[in-house]
Design a protein around this motif. Structure first.
Motif, PDB file in Angstrom:
ATOM      1  N   VAL A 201      31.174  44.854  33.563  1.00  0.00           N
ATOM      2  CA  VAL A 201      32.464  45.243  34.128  1.00  0.00           C
ATOM      3  C   VAL A 201      33.039  46.414  33.333  1.00  0.00           C
ATOM      4  N   GLN A 202      32.910  46.364  32.013  1.00  0.00           N
ATOM      5  CA  GLN A 202      33.442  47.432  31.165  1.00  0.00           C
ATOM      6  C   GLN A 202      32.747  48.770  31.424  1.00  0.00           C
ATOM      7  N   THR A 203      31.440  48.713  31.668  1.00  0.00           N
ATOM      8  CA  THR A 203      30.683  49.949  31.859  1.00  0.00           C
ATOM      9  C   THR A 203      30.732  50.471  33.287  1.00  0.00           C
ATOM     10  N   GLY A 204      31.283  49.680  34.201  1.00  0.00           N
ATOM     11  CA  GLY A 204      31.372  50.100  35.591  1.00  0.00           C
ATOM     12  C   GLY A 204      30.188  49.690  36.436  1.00  0.00           C
ATOM     13  N   GLU A 205      29.232  48.952  35.849  1.00  0.00           N
ATOM     14  CA  GLU A 205      28.110  48.447  36.629  1.00  0.00           C
ATOM     15  C   GLU A 205      28.601  47.441  37.666  1.00  0.00           C
ATOM     16  N   LEU A 206      29.679  46.726  37.332  1.00  0.00           N
ATOM     17  CA  LEU A 206      30.328  45.786  38.238  1.00  0.00           C
ATOM     18  C   LEU A 206      31.762  46.212  38.477  1.00  0.00           C
ATOM     19  N   ASP A 207      32.243  45.982  39.711  1.00  0.00           N
ATOM     20  CA  ASP A 207      33.658  46.207  40.027  1.00  0.00           C
ATOM     21  C   ASP A 207      34.464  44.929  39.889  1.00  0.00           C
ATOM     22  N   GLY A 208      33.771  43.801  39.877  1.00  0.00           N
ATOM     23  CA  GLY A 208      34.497  42.539  39.779  1.00  0.00           C
ATOM     24  C   GLY A 208      33.563  41.348  39.762  1.00  0.00           C
ATOM     25  N   ILE A 209      34.187  40.182  39.815  1.00  0.00           N
ATOM     26  CA  ILE A 209      33.485  38.910  39.677  1.00  0.00           C
ATOM     27  C   ILE A 209      34.056  37.950  40.714  1.00  0.00           C
ATOM     28  N   ALA A 210      33.191  37.245  41.435  1.00  0.00           N
ATOM     29  CA  ALA A 210      33.633  36.164  42.330  1.00  0.00           C
ATOM     30  C   ALA A 210      32.819  34.940  41.943  1.00  0.00           C
ATOM     31  N   TRP A 211      33.184  34.354  40.833  1.00  0.00           N
ATOM     32  CA  TRP A 211      32.365  33.330  40.199  1.00  0.00           C
ATOM     33  C   TRP A 211      33.181  32.102  39.817  1.00  0.00           C
ATOM     34  N   SER A 212      34.502  32.254  39.736  1.00  0.00           N
ATOM     35  CA  SER A 212      35.286  31.183  39.119  1.00  0.00           C
ATOM     36  C   SER A 212      36.748  31.276  39.524  1.00  0.00           C
ATOM     37  N   GLY A 213      37.526  30.387  38.905  1.00  0.00           N
ATOM     38  CA  GLY A 213      38.972  30.456  39.003  1.00  0.00           C
ATOM     39  C   GLY A 213      39.532  31.163  37.782  1.00  0.00           C
ATOM     40  N   ILE A 214      40.847  31.178  37.675  1.00  0.00           N
ATOM     41  CA  ILE A 214      41.493  31.936  36.599  1.00  0.00           C
ATOM     42  C   ILE A 214      41.331  31.261  35.239  1.00  0.00           C
ATOM     43  N   THR A 215      41.184  29.938  35.218  1.00  0.00           N
ATOM     44  CA  THR A 215      40.961  29.241  33.942  1.00  0.00           C
ATOM     45  C   THR A 215      39.715  29.773  33.266  1.00  0.00           C
ATOM     46  N   GLU A 216      38.655  29.894  34.030  1.00  0.00           N
ATOM     47  CA  GLU A 216      37.391  30.380  33.477  1.00  0.00           C
ATOM     48  C   GLU A 216      37.487  31.858  33.112  1.00  0.00           C
ATOM     49  N   ASP A 217      38.199  32.643  33.916  1.00  0.00           N
ATOM     50  CA  ASP A 217      38.353  34.066  33.601  1.00  0.00           C
ATOM     51  C   ASP A 217      38.958  34.265  32.210  1.00  0.00           C
ATOM     52  N   TYR A 218      39.960  33.467  31.886  1.00  0.00           N
ATOM     53  CA  TYR A 218      40.592  33.567  30.573  1.00  0.00           C
ATOM     54  C   TYR A 218      39.696  32.992  29.478  1.00  0.00           C
ATOM     55  N   THR A 219      39.028  31.898  29.777  1.00  0.00           N
ATOM     56  CA  THR A 219      38.236  31.205  28.759  1.00  0.00           C
ATOM     57  C   THR A 219      37.054  32.024  28.284  1.00  0.00           C
ATOM     58  N   VAL A 220      36.370  32.696  29.206  1.00  0.00           N
ATOM     59  CA  VAL A 220      35.125  33.387  28.836  1.00  0.00           C
ATOM     60  C   VAL A 220      35.318  34.875  28.551  1.00  0.00           C
ATOM     61  N   GLY A 221      36.537  35.386  28.709  1.00  0.00           N
ATOM     62  CA  GLY A 221      36.802  36.778  28.364  1.00  0.00           C
ATOM     63  C   GLY A 221      36.857  37.741  29.531  1.00  0.00           C
ATOM     64  N   TRP A 222      36.615  37.248  30.753  1.00  0.00           N
ATOM     65  CA  TRP A 222      36.626  38.158  31.897  1.00  0.00           C
ATOM     66  C   TRP A 222      38.033  38.670  32.207  1.00  0.00           C
ATOM     67  N   ALA A 223      39.049  37.914  31.842  1.00  0.00           N
ATOM     68  CA  ALA A 223      40.424  38.378  32.050  1.00  0.00           C
ATOM     69  C   ALA A 223      40.744  39.582  31.160  1.00  0.00           C
ATOM     70  N   ASP A 224      39.950  39.794  30.124  1.00  0.00           N
ATOM     71  CA  ASP A 224      40.176  40.928  29.226  1.00  0.00           C
ATOM     72  C   ASP A 224      39.617  42.233  29.789  1.00  0.00           C
ATOM     73  N   VAL A 225      38.732  42.149  30.773  1.00  0.00           N
ATOM     74  CA  VAL A 225      38.104  43.366  31.304  1.00  0.00           C
ATOM     75  C   VAL A 225      38.404  43.595  32.783  1.00  0.00           C
ATOM     76  N   THR A 226      39.123  42.672  33.417  1.00  0.00           N
ATOM     77  CA  THR A 226      39.572  42.867  34.801  1.00  0.00           C
ATOM     78  C   THR A 226      41.097  42.904  34.812  1.00  0.00           C
ATOM     79  N   ASN A 227      41.647  43.494  35.855  1.00  0.00           N
ATOM     80  CA  ASN A 227      43.098  43.699  35.909  1.00  0.00           C
ATOM     81  C   ASN A 227      43.807  42.856  36.957  1.00  0.00           C
ATOM     82  N   TYR A 228      43.044  42.384  37.963  1.00  0.00           N
ATOM     83  CA  TYR A 228      43.671  41.721  39.095  1.00  0.00           C
ATOM     84  C   TYR A 228      42.943  40.421  39.440  1.00  0.00           C
ATOM     85  N   PHE A 229      43.711  39.469  39.934  1.00  0.00           N
ATOM     86  CA  PHE A 229      43.190  38.170  40.357  1.00  0.00           C
ATOM     87  C   PHE A 229      43.642  37.926  41.786  1.00  0.00           C
ATOM     88  N   LEU A 230      42.685  37.772  42.702  1.00  0.00           N
ATOM     89  CA  LEU A 230      43.009  37.553  44.118  1.00  0.00           C
ATOM     90  C   LEU A 230      43.266  36.070  44.359  1.00  0.00           C
TER      91      LEU A 230
END
Length: 344
Positions: A201-230
């Motif tokens: 996500v940081q390098t731009g290879e990915l635009d986003g993730i559709a893998w989890s809810g917001i709990t997991e995004d924060y827990t594993v660090g994905w909330a640090d590299v994404t800006n929006y939660f649908l």
């Protein structure tokens, strides 16, 4: 004990025969290797507490060594490794571990099959899915031990998603079946090792993730590299499981089999309240991601597409048709149950 063993090696045959059995045939510790689909940070919640409890209770009788995502084998090879006995047990959804069964497509996030976490255990324990999964895995030498509900499936993205048009061209890490479904809306599914997602996500290879809810995004660090939660999701609860190589399972005494089941059920329960509470708290109090939504009238197109997708899957085999019919019956029952018991 040393003196007794020495006696057994030097005493007459008759004496040795009468005394040897209890000492010589003492059972050694049963040792399993289990690999989870989850990386270390997520595994701290989704599996490690249950395995720690099992090991503590089982003591010298049995110990499970836990390995994290891709540590022994890539996640997509988990099923084969377990089937062949390279590893003894797995925690995963059917979809991610590339299970060669008729029910694989329903693992992980089958679109809109479940709305809430309690849907999954009810579907398995009261609507017949346990029996179908047990039968399918018995055919391929694997023991299906336990199914549980985990987190919902939301998009976490670098750019905001406020309409279906915003999904077009987005390179997204997701599950195979979810990717197959979402591709009709222009999503480009990408498969990568779990541990590589944050950097991708940081390098731009990915635009986003559709893998989890917001709990997991924060827990594993994905909330640090994404800006929006649908806030719209394509599933309210992931369907995940514990499995074991059938031969290894058969070697375990019945009492320890029961202990394994209890610890795994406790793991499912932990996940239910951990995810449920986190989803609400982080939407309200989280500071790392801005919430966005696609209007209901537009999102209805996705739900309508899911019903068509269900029918396409049902046409593929008799077993798949049976599972889809169970999903339809369950959702119809829940809709009729209505408020205040049920929203949806």
């Amino acid at each position: 004990m040393t003196t007794r063993r020495k006696f057994l090696t030097t005493a007459g045959v008759g004496a040795a025969a009468s005394l040897a059995a209890p000492a010589v045939h003492a059972q050694s510790t049963i040792r399993w290797r289990m690999q989870t689909y989850a990386g270390p940070a997520l595994a701290e919640h989704v599996v490690k507490p249950a395995i720690d409890s099992f090991n503590k209770i089982a003591g010298d009788e049995m110990q499970i060594e836990l390995f994290y995502a891709d540590q022994l084998v890539p996640t997509g090879e988990l099923f084969r490794a377990m089937q062949q006995g390279t590893i003894d047990a797995v925690q995963s959804d059917d979809d991610s571990m590339a299970s060669p069964t008729e029910v694989t497509v329903f693992g992980g996030y089958f679109p809109f099959a479940s709305r809430y976490s309690l849907d999954v255990p009810v579907l398995f324990n009261q609507y017949g899915l346990n029996e179908i999964w047990a039968e399918e895995y018995a055919k391929v030498g694997v023991k299906h031990i336990s199914a549980g509900a985990w987190d919902p499936c939301h998009f976490a993205t670098k750019d905001p998603i406020r309409s279906l048009a915003d999904l077009k061209g987005k390179r997204v890490f997701t599950f195979p079946t979810a990717g197959r479904f979402l591709s009709q809306f222009g999503v480009v599914p990408v498969t990568l090792p779990w541990e590589d997602i944050e950097v991708a996500v940081q390098t731009g290879e990915l635009d986003g993730i559709a893998w989890s809810g917001i709990t997991e995004d924060y827990t594993v660090g994905w909330a640090d590299v994404t800006n929006y939660f649908l806030t719209n999701n394509i599933s309210g609860a992931w369907i995940g499981h514990f499995f074991a190589n059938q031969d290894r399972w058969n070697e375990v005494p019945e009492r320890l089999q029961e202990l394994l089941k209890v610890c795994m059920e406790q793991s499912h329960y932990y996940r239910q309240w951990w995810y449920w509470g986190g989803e609400a708290a982080l939407r309200v109090n989280g500071t790392k991601m801005e919430l966005t939504s696609i209007p209901d009238a537009e999102w209805d197109q996705v739900e309508a597409a899911a019903q068509k997708f269900w029918d396409e899957i049902a046409a593929e085999s008799e077993t798949k048709a049976k599972v889809v019919q169970i999903f339809k019956q369950y959702n119809a029952d829940m809709q009729k149950a209505g408020r205040p018991y049920r929203y949806g």
